[in-house]
Design an enzyme around this catalytic site. Structure first.
Site, mmCIF file in Angstrom:
data_model
loop_
_atom_site.group_PDB
_atom_site.id
_atom_site.type_symbol
_atom_site.label_atom_id
_atom_site.label_comp_id
_atom_site.label_asym_id
_atom_site.label_seq_id
_atom_site.Cartn_x
_atom_site.Cartn_y
_atom_site.Cartn_z
ATOM 1 N N TYR A 52 -15.752 4.441 4.728
ATOM 2 C CA TYR A 52 -15.327 3.964 3.536
ATOM 3 C C TYR A 52 -15.318 5.082 2.616
ATOM 4 C CZ TYR A 52 -16.364 0.364 -0.156
ATOM 5 O OH TYR A 52 -16.290 -0.553 -1.327
ATOM 6 N N ASN A 126 -14.853 -10.132 -3.142
ATOM 7 C CA ASN A 126 -13.562 -10.576 -3.031
ATOM 8 C C ASN A 126 -13.091 -11.226 -4.564
ATOM 9 O OD1 ASN A 126 -13.279 -9.637 -0.670
ATOM 10 N ND2 ASN A 126 -13.670 -11.586 0.383
ATOM 11 N N SER A 153 -6.929 -13.171 5.251
ATOM 12 C CA SER A 153 -8.292 -12.940 5.084
ATOM 13 C C SER A 153 -8.846 -13.481 3.881
ATOM 14 C CB SER A 153 -8.477 -11.555 4.641
ATOM 15 O OG SER A 153 -7.933 -11.361 3.245
ATOM 16 N N ARG A 175 -0.060 -11.205 10.643
ATOM 17 C CA ARG A 175 0.214 -10.921 11.982
ATOM 18 C C ARG A 175 0.266 -11.865 13.180
ATOM 19 N NH1 ARG A 175 -3.457 -5.276 12.497
ATOM 20 N NH2 ARG A 175 -4.732 -6.760 11.324
ATOM 21 N N GLY A 241 -7.493 -1.036 0.423
ATOM 22 C CA GLY A 241 -8.259 -0.737 1.569
ATOM 23 C C GLY A 241 -7.218 0.083 2.394
ATOM 24 N N PHE A 265 -6.615 1.097 -5.632
ATOM 25 C CA PHE A 265 -7.522 0.243 -6.421
ATOM 26 C C PHE A 265 -8.961 -0.040 -5.732
ATOM 27 C CE2 PHE A 265 -9.639 -3.484 -7.363
ATOM 28 C CZ PHE A 265 -9.991 -3.635 -8.700
ATOM 29 N N TRP A 266 -9.982 0.471 -6.397
ATOM 30 C CA TRP A 266 -11.436 -0.014 -6.045
ATOM 31 C C TRP A 266 -12.156 -0.568 -7.033
ATOM 32 C CZ3 TRP A 266 -16.029 3.786 -5.772
ATOM 33 C CH2 TRP A 266 -16.935 3.621 -4.915
#
Length: 330
Positions: A52, A126, A153, A175, A241, A265-266
């Protein structure tokens, strides 16, 4: 008290264990929260793997968000005013997978009783990421396309609902072919499957030769690279991510001649760049959109700490039925 801890980095189901640890005491401008629940997010599992953005000293405990009730406060008026209140627990250092946790008082966000515990547990990571990327970082206008990978997700589904709410269109990469109809029923404007061909070609069949100007990717590797190559002139990809652990390969000619850009982006950096006064409206918006079902979380099974290994295994299963929660009531 009990907490989920790891002493070394590795697969979460193997390195995480439940330990008896001292109950923490709050210091100045801190509060102690008796935890109710905390979700198992991808960031928590990356944290236990040592992959992380934050690499902790071990032993450490995952958990960056959750819900609980403030039961003690250190010196400071604001913290004392929170005692007895139910709060969303924002913990940038991790540690919420425990029966009690100490955090800065300003990171304990009171929430209205109209939002159930299961939604408050996932109040921050989120929903706030979705709002920050769509409305602030990319400022996606009405009628524009937003391309996103990992669209099935929980965060991806929130982005689809926000698109319907705000008026922008979502082009969604998955996927698994079986996810297509589910996302279309949710309101996705278009869904493409990675096995059906290169992402840039599929995207341009939907949008036209220009591609898209707004995109987000949490995957990296081949998928993230395909998302970047689907950008049109002056397009921007936010990488939030790296689930594959592989880099996005960038053709610098696309950046130079087409003014395409790739930015990281975090949420932690985003929130630290904003004043407390500027952060408050974001929390108000999150609460309102959760109540309206736009940024609500699909809640999956809940596990006690006694079933920690099973919980993290289920959280990583493809097509799992919603967000897995840890029940920390003790």
């Amino acid at each position: 008290m009990r907490a989920a801890v790891f002493d070394r980095f590795g697969e979460p189901a193997e390195v995480l264990r439940v330990a008896e640890v001292p109950t923490p005491e709050p210091g100045p401008n801190q509060v102690r929260v008796r935890m109710i629940a905390s979700p198992i997010n991808p960031s928590d599992l990356l944290y236990a793997r040592g992959r992380y953005s934050i690499i902790p000293e071990t032993p450490a405990s995952p958990g960056f968000e959750g819900v609980g009730r403030v039961d003690a406060a250190g010196p400071g008026l604001y913290g004392k005013a929170l005692v007895g209140r139910r709060v969303a627990v924002i913990n940038g250092d991790g540690g919420n997978w425990a029966e009690s946790v100490v955090i800065p008082a300003m990171q304990a966000i009171p929430v209205p009783s109209s939002i159930p515990d299961e939604q408050v547990a996932s109040f921050f990571v989120n929903p706030a990421t979705v709002l920050a990327m769509a409305r602030h970082e990319l400022a996606v206008p009405k009628g524009a396309w937003l391309l996103q990978s990992a669209a099935n997700s929980e965060l991806g589904k929130m982005m689809i609902r926000l698109g319907r709410h705000d008026g922008f269109k979502t082009l969604n990469v998955v996927r698994r072919p079986e996810a297509v109809e589910e996302l279309k029923a949710l309101g996705a404007d278009a869904v493409i499957v990675t096995e059906d061909g290169p992402i840039p070609e599929q995207v341009r069949r939907v949008t036209g030769p220009e591609g898209v100007r707004h995109a987000i990717d949490p995957v990296g590797g081949e998928i993230g690279t395909g998302v970047f190559e689907a950008l049109g002139p002056s397009g921007t990809l936010l990488a939030y991510g790296s689930l594959t652990g592989e880099p996005i390969r960038v053709d610098t000619r696309l950046m130079i001649s087409g003014r395409r850009s790739l930015r990281g982006f975090w949420l932690g950096h985003f929130m630290r760049s904003r004043s407390k006064a500027a952060a408050l409206p974001l929390f108000v918006q999150v609460g309102r959109l959760i109540r309206g079902g736009v940024l609500s979380t699909t809640v999956g099974p809940s596990y006690t700490l006694d079933r920690l290994a099973e919980a993290v295994r289920v959280a990583e299963q493809p097509g799992r039925p919603g967000k897995v929660l840890l029940n920390l009531r003790g």
